[in-house]
Scaffold this motif. Structure first.
Motif, PDB file in Angstrom:
ATOM      1  N   ARG A 557       0.860  -1.179   0.000  1.00 66.44           N
ATOM      2  CA  ARG A 557       0.000   0.000   0.000  1.00 66.44           C
ATOM      3  C   ARG A 557       0.898   1.231   0.000  1.00 66.44           C
ATOM      4  N   ASN A 693      -3.485  -6.451   4.480  1.00 69.83           N
ATOM      5  CA  ASN A 693      -3.612  -6.092   3.076  1.00 69.83           C
ATOM      6  C   ASN A 693      -2.294  -6.356   2.356  1.00 69.83           C
ATOM      7  N   ARG A 711      -3.197   1.931  -8.398  1.00 70.70           N
ATOM      8  CA  ARG A 711      -3.173   2.321  -6.985  1.00 70.70           C
ATOM      9  C   ARG A 711      -2.020   3.281  -6.720  1.00 70.70           C
ATOM     10  N   GLU A 740      -9.553   0.540  -3.251  1.00 72.55           N
ATOM     11  CA  GLU A 740      -9.251  -0.892  -3.205  1.00 72.55           C
ATOM     12  C   GLU A 740     -10.530  -1.719  -3.045  1.00 72.55           C
TER      13      GLU A 740
END
Length: 772
Positions: A557, A693, A711, A740
């Motif tokens: 992330r 995640n 992303r 997401e």
């Protein structure tokens, strides 16, 4: 005379009964009818499926075991081969080793190369023994990260893979929800409560271990029923091959609805694992524990037949309740001094004597709950907790927990020696209990290219020769996910049988001949460079960085702190040399599918590392206000990511195949949608509000282009807009999480797109790296 349908029905019933009881299959029965023992017939069937009709002429014979160490002998002369071995697995292993050593066969997740010569080569191996009584395989998590959508064809192939690699003790975890459902119905749960209890198909392992409850619910009834039928076939095949599968048992976790219905029971409210809600654990001292455990095993035996080894993990990343024996047992106190309540955590002193007594009582009660139903059973537990939660599980705690279980009635799977290498030493070889030594290697099914071939060679030999290992009973590989780095698994199971050859270099050369059909000094040198560059890494440590999962920065992330990232393990310069050397040799191997796959894997590893470098450059430039430099680095990220994505269509597994398999497993539109959502969530957001995640991030076609790239693109847009001014990363990340979740929910059709010329694609990718 009965009608044809009645005869078919009778045959079907007979097959089911044979499978449940562990009786031989029809193929084995046919072998017996011809005078061939059932185990020999089962091994012969493996050879036929994996190596084709030419293998039919190989003579097989079971011989008496010698000293408890399994082994085989191969003798071949005049174009005929004969293999004798102690077990059906030893026969299958011996046949594969013979064919592989002669360059005639390679069996892997990516595919097989079978090229038996018209005349079988001469051989006389003498007796080849494994120093390990058992060779174990699989992890409880494999059943979430890899097998949720597997049917019998895929499982049949995997069991054959086990046999030819010499595995005789696999974890067999499919089909247990069928038994849990029957059990909880008997204990008064309604269908609505069951629907809220079971977790989604891709998340069942963590539900079984008590980490989660009701996540991605409901679990479709059809999935439960299909897996029941599948497990019947799996166990029949495993037992026919003389394997001793490890089966599930009750570890103490009960549904929240059950806890509400039994307010007087001693049930602990356990901590919320990784941001999920709490789960509930029944104290083994409570009379209900033995009742539930005994009934589960009775139902399991009724459904699938009896076993010997039963897995019960009560404290997988969940610390045991120690101090909570007061009026409100639901607020459990943990051995790290943390009292877990629904809202707060308060430090509590732990009395060492109480801790030891509680742990000893827990261990004894868990074993007794298994023994009552299966007196000859062995309780199996994974030793992962002893390394992962070593602050709690000090040597005294481990010793106490195991102390009241008879030595021969408990087996520990010490699975994490590539990450926690001193557990068995700290535990003094588990105080005389049998145990199995091994590695996880793969976490989350994530697939960076790594392993440590020389380490495995040194380590396995040292453990096998050590005088301090107590009742070491086996070796195993316990990957959380499959379908990657198959070279690692080929190497370690060779080492677990015959030492894997004279050296890593010699083993690599032999492997190339079997896998690609030929080798050369140039290829041997290139493979040596690949080992130095990628396969000299024991643990891919960068998959966790600042509590962020993901194999590469590109898979994590996004964060503006990536300039602090210390770098990946491995030798990138050697990897670069290996990729270029393999690419130069590719024209001579372009028709060998497995060579092309391996070349693409090595190239995407190299290019993914370069993406991380360019991401760091883009973030640094934008924070300095240099938009032009940031844009330039960002274009390199995009070019590399799209090029990798296009190349990865050569892999057997892609985002499209993962989703397609999930959709195909459903029988109704609702079930299909649920499975697809599960599949997409697991490889991206996973779940909970913790750090999971991207834990199961994959280097797959589809994810590079459609998830990781956009992303990061959104994040870099925000970073560029902020320039040198304030940057509210928390707000940008929060918005990214919304994106997401929308990605997971979106009904998008993905299609696997194989590259027209993967070798040319690799060369173009190398050129892009040179321009970066």
């Amino acid at each position: 005379m009965p009608s044809t349908p009645s005869r078919r029905q009778t045959l079907k019933q007979a097959l089911a009964l044979m499978a449940v009881s562990g009786a031989p299959s029809l193929a084995q029965a046919a072998g017996k009818a011809a005078g061939e023992p059932g185990g020999v017939a089962a091994a012969r069937a493996v050879l036929a499926r994996r190596f084709g009709p030419k293998a039919a002429g190989i003579q097989l014979a079971l011989t008496a075991s010698k000293g408890g160490k399994p082994g085989y002998v191969v003798k071949a002369a005049g174009g005929k081969a004969a293999i004798s071995g102690d077990t059906p697995v030893a026969l299958a292993r011996g046949a594969y080793a013979y064919l592989k050593d002669n360059g005639a066969a390679s069996v892997s997740w990516e595919g097989d190369r079978i090229a038996l010569p018209p005349r079988l080569p001469d051989a006389d191996t003498g007796r080849v023994e494994s120093p390990f009584a058992h060779r174990a395989y699989l992890n409880t998590c494999t059943y979430g990260y890899t097998t949720p959508w597997w049917g019998w064809d895929r499982w049949s192939r995997e069991i054959d893979w086990m046999a030819v690699h010499g595995v005789d003790m696999p974890l067999a975890m499919e089909g247990q929800e069928y038994v849990w459902r029957a059990l909880w119905r008997e204990f008064g749960l309604s269908e609505a409560e069951l629907a809220e209890y079971f977790s989604g198909a891709a998340f069942t392992p963590w539900h079984r271990m008590g980490n989660i409850e009701g996540y991605a619910a409901p679990l479709p009834t059809a999935w439960i029923d299909k897996k029941k039928d599948l497990q019947v076939k799996i166990l029949s095949r495993m037992r026919g091959l003389g394997m001793t599968p490890i089966l599930p048992a009750f570890g103490g976790y009960v549904p929240k609805a059950f806890a509400k219905k039994n307010p007087k029971a001693k049930i602990y409210r356990m901590r919320p694992w990784e941001g999920f809600h709490e789960t509930y654990w029944l104290d083994p001292a409570d009379p209900l524990f033995a009742r539930i455990a005994g009934r589960f095993l009775a139902l399991y035996t009724q459904t699938y037949g009896a076993g010997t080894y039963y897995l019960a993990d009560s404290f997988n990343e969940m610390l045991p309740p120690i101090n909570a024996d007061g009026a409100d047992a639901r607020d459990a106190a943990y051995g790290d001094g943390t009292a877990n309540t629904s809202a707060t955590k308060t430090k509590v002193e732990v009395d060492p004597a109480l801790k030891a007594e509680r742990l000893a009582a827990y261990g004894k009660a868990i074993y007794d709950s298994i023994r009552q139903a299966r007196p000859d059973a062995v309780w199996v537990m994974q030793g992962w907790l002893f390394g992962a939660d070593s602050h709690f599980w000090d040597p005294a705690a481990i010793s106490a927990y195991l102390s009241r279980v008879p030595d021969e009635k408990l087996m520990i799977l010490d699975i994490g020696n590539d990450r926690y290498p001193d557990v068995w030493k700290n535990a003094k070889a588990f105080g005389g209990k049998p145990w199995i030594y091994g590695y996880v290697h793969n976490y989350g099914g994530s697939n960076p290219v790594y392993g440590d071939l020389d380490y495995y060679r040194r380590d396995i030999a040292a453990v096998a020769a050590s005088s301090e290992t107590g009742k070491l009973s086996g070796f195993g590989m316990f990957p959380e996910g499959l379908h990657n780095n198959s070279i690692v698994y080929e190497a370690v199971y060779d080492l677990a049988w015959n030492g894997g050859g004279a050296s890593t270099g010699a083993w690599l050369s032999s492997r190339s001949k079997a896998r690609y059909g030929k080798t050369s000094p140039q290829l041997d040198a290139a493979m040596g460079l690949l080992v130095q560059g990628a396969y000299s890494t024991r643990y891919w440590s960068s998959r966790w960085w600042k509590s962020k999962a993901g194999a590469y920065l590109f898979f994590k992330r996004p964060t503006a702190t990536i300039g602090e990232f210390p770098g990946h393990p491995g030798d990138r310069a050697k990897l670069d040399q290996a990729v270029r050397a393999l690419s130069a040799l590719a024209p001579g191997y372009a028709k060998e599918k497995l060579f092309v796959l391996d070349l693409v894997d090595a190239a995407r590893q190299l290019a993914s590392l370069e993406i991380d470098v360019q991401l760091q450059a883009a973030v640094a430039a934008y924070r300095k206000g240099d938009a032009a430099a940031g844009d330039a680095a960002r274009r390199k990220v995009q070019d590399l990511a799209l090029a990798i994505d296009a190349l990865l269509g050569v892999q057997p597994e892609t985002l499209a195949t993962w989703i397609d398999d999930a959709r195909a497993y459903g029988d109704t539109p609702a079930d299909k949608a649920a499975y697809v959502s599960n599949a997409k969530a697991q490889v991206t957001v996973w779940g909970g509000e913790g750090n999971l995640n991207d834990y199961a991030s994959k280097a797959w076609q589809g994810l590079y282009a459609d998830f990781y790239l956009p992303r990061w693109g959104r994040f870099l847009d925000a970073l560029k807009a902020a320039g040198t001014g304030p940057f509210d990363e928390a707000a940008v990340v929060k918005d990214g999480i919304v994106w997401e979740k929308a990605w997971v929910a979106a009904d998008v059709a993905y299609r696997r797109q194989p590259p027209a010329d993967p070798v040319a694609g690799v060369k173009a990718l190398i050129a892009r790296i040179d321009r970066a």
